[in-house]
Design a protein around this motif. Structure first.
Motif, short mmCIF file in Angstrom:
data_model
loop_
_atom_site.label_atom_id
_atom_site.label_comp_id
_atom_site.label_asym_id
_atom_site.label_seq_id
_atom_site.Cartn_x
_atom_site.Cartn_y
_atom_site.Cartn_z
N ASP A 358 0.83 -1.21 0.00
CA ASP A 358 0.00 0.00 0.00
C ASP A 358 0.86 1.26 0.00
O ASP A 358 0.50 2.26 -0.63
N PRO A 373 -6.35 6.22 -2.09
CA PRO A 373 -7.51 5.59 -1.44
C PRO A 373 -7.12 5.05 -0.06
O PRO A 373 -5.93 4.94 0.26
N PRO A 374 -8.10 4.69 0.75
CA PRO A 374 -7.77 4.05 2.03
C PRO A 374 -6.94 2.79 1.81
O PRO A 374 -7.14 2.06 0.83
N THR A 375 -6.01 2.55 2.70
CA THR A 375 -5.19 1.35 2.57
C THR A 375 -6.02 0.12 2.88
O THR A 375 -7.09 0.20 3.47
N GLU A 378 -6.54 -0.25 6.55
CA GLU A 378 -7.60 0.64 7.04
C GLU A 378 -8.97 0.03 6.76
O GLU A 378 -9.88 0.10 7.59
N ARG A 379 -9.13 -0.55 5.58
CA ARG A 379 -10.39 -1.19 5.24
C ARG A 379 -10.62 -2.44 6.08
O ARG A 379 -11.74 -2.77 6.46
N SER A 392 -19.02 1.80 3.88
CA SER A 392 -17.70 2.09 3.32
C SER A 392 -17.16 0.89 2.54
O SER A 392 -16.57 1.03 1.48
N ASP A 396 -16.27 0.76 -1.49
CA ASP A 396 -14.99 0.34 -2.04
C ASP A 396 -15.19 -0.72 -3.11
O ASP A 396 -14.55 -0.72 -4.15
N ARG A 401 -12.15 -0.90 -5.89
CA ARG A 401 -10.95 -0.80 -5.07
C ARG A 401 -10.62 -2.13 -4.39
O ARG A 401 -9.58 -2.27 -3.79
#
Length: 444
Positions: A358, A373-375, A378-379, A392, A396, A401
């Motif tokens: 990431d 984008p969020p890593t 994080e997801r 969320s 994604d 993503r």
């Protein structure tokens, strides 16, 4: 004709229908040799996830509507058939239905051979056809993620042993019961018998039972002085040096005081429970979750503790730096704990790989002037706390993503699976009441 009622169905109807299908799904898996009798009886491994995931898989094969809906068993011979749909789904299950419905077209588009592969992967077996592996793995990850959330519900846990026993008894001669008995026991109850009235403001999950005073080490802002860290180790906070021996143990009727000579299982257990305090301090949202949904907050906190230890407390040789600054080696652990220790180390390695990838991706995007984008980690943390059906996570997925394999979902499943497995070990279960009581005090 099947009725698609627009009036909201009761949670009880959905629960009864799910457990009816779960019994038949487990029985079918037994016949097809996807799950053996010994595993059904012991309820070991991740069967508590596998069973509900198989139920969701078979439900997807039965669905005939667009958008997908679930045909429900008749409540009585004379009753009208019903289907669970977006129009009549109780709010508590809408996120489960949404994620499941997203998998239905993909499941039904698979060839029969690849559908069988999906059932195998759900059960922890290897797919027989390598070319479909990425797609199958992604679908299995989503189904298992929903199954994890279902397995964390108390209403499910209270009936699960009966489901396992029904599957064990299925296929025997009429009236003959299986000699094997399901050994599953639910975790501590959330609604114990009332006891004398607690002092104002100090109640447990059910609002009736008094809880012990909340130890200072579990209250953010009252962190105890850190103990010296072992060279080369990065402990995220100081809780682990003191929480187990002076905090959670102080709530037990028979306190467990650790020493350097205590069994390895006790150090592993106390290290895990001590890390719960770290998670609660770093994430205020978990403390809010304690008030909104205590059982889910408990499982989320344990999952974050597992991830924290995997990321920050694994030594290069695969040992775990535990409470009292003692490294816990694989050789010191009882043989039955080896799979847990190895998976913990593997989760740590995977988290490091995901973080490195990431970071590399973020650098490339920044160089091109694109948004980052969020890593994946994080997801993963969003899924651990909010569940696979969280908005969320779906956003994604719709924006592309998530990789085809659903790596973030699959990784969150591994963390959740390990935490569920560890907390079902006898040595962990004997202290769960204490931890539940402490968390209840924080959330009150």
């Amino acid at each position: 004709m099947v009725q698609r009622s627009s009036s909201q169905l009761s949670e009880q109807i959905i629960q009864d229908s799910f457990h009816s299908y779960l019994k038949s799904s487990l029985a079918q898996a037994k016949v097809e040799k996807l799950i053996d009798v010994e595993l059904l009886a012991s309820a070991e491994g991740d069967l508590m996830i596998t069973g509900p995931a198989l139920c969701l898989y078979f439900a997807a094969l039965r669905s005939t509507t667009n958008p997908p809906s679930v045909p429900l068993p008749r409540q009585a011979k004379s009753s009208t058939p019903l289907e669970l749909s977006y129009e009549n789904c109780p709010p508590a299950f809408i996120s489960f239905l949404r994620v499941w419905a997203n998998t239905v077209p993909s499941i039904q588009a698979l060839s029969p051979e690849h559908q069988h592969d999906l059932a195998r992967v759900i059960c922890g077996l290897q797919a027989l056809h390598r070319e479909a592996s990425p797609t199958v793995s992604g679908i299995a990850a989503d189904l298992r993620a929903v199954a994890i959330e279902i397995s964390q519900r108390r209403s499910f846990q209270d009936r699960y042993a009966g489901d396992l026993q029904a599957a064990l008894d299925a296929g025997n001669p009429t009236g003959s019961l299986s000699p094997k008995k399901a050994s599953f026991v639910p975790p501590p109850v959330y609604d114990p018998s009332p006891t004398p009235s607690p002092p104002p403001g100090r109640t447990s999950f059910d609002g009736k039972r008094p809880v012990p005073p909340v130890p200072d080490a579990l209250i953010p802002g009252r962190i105890q002085t850190p103990a010296p860290q072992a060279p080369g180790m990065q402990m995220s906070t100081s809780h682990r040096s003191t929480l187990s021996t002076s905090s959670i143990s102080s709530t037990a009727s028979n306190p467990s005081i650790l020493t350097q000579e205590s069994p390895a299982i006790e150090f592993i257990r106390e290290t895990l429970y001590a890390s719960i305090a770290d998670a609660l301090e770093r994430q205020p949202s978990l403390r809010l979750l304690l008030k909104r949904d205590p059982p889910r907050a408990y499982y989320a906190s344990v999952a974050f503790a597992v991830l924290d230890i995997a990321e920050n407390s694994i030594t290069p040789d695969g040992s775990v730096m535990g409470v009292l600054g003692k490294p816990l080696t694989l050789a010191e652990c009882p043989r039955e704990l080896h799979p847990f220790m190895m998976e913990l180390a593997s989760i740590g390695r995977t988290a490091k790989e995901m973080d490195d990838e990431d970071t590399e991706t973020a650098i490339k995007l920044a160089e091109r002037g694109k948004d980052i984008p969020p890593t994946r980690l994080e997801r993963v943390k969003i899924i651990l706390e909010e569940g696979i059906g969280h908005a969320s996570g779906l956003k994604d997925a719709s924006e592309g993503r998530r990789s085809v394999e659903g790596r973030a979902v699959a990784f969150a499943n591994r963390v959740n699976g390990l935490s569920l497995g560890m907390t079902r070990l006898p040595a962990f279960r004997e202290r769960q009441n204490d931890v539940f009581a402490v968390l209840a005090g924080i959330g009150s």
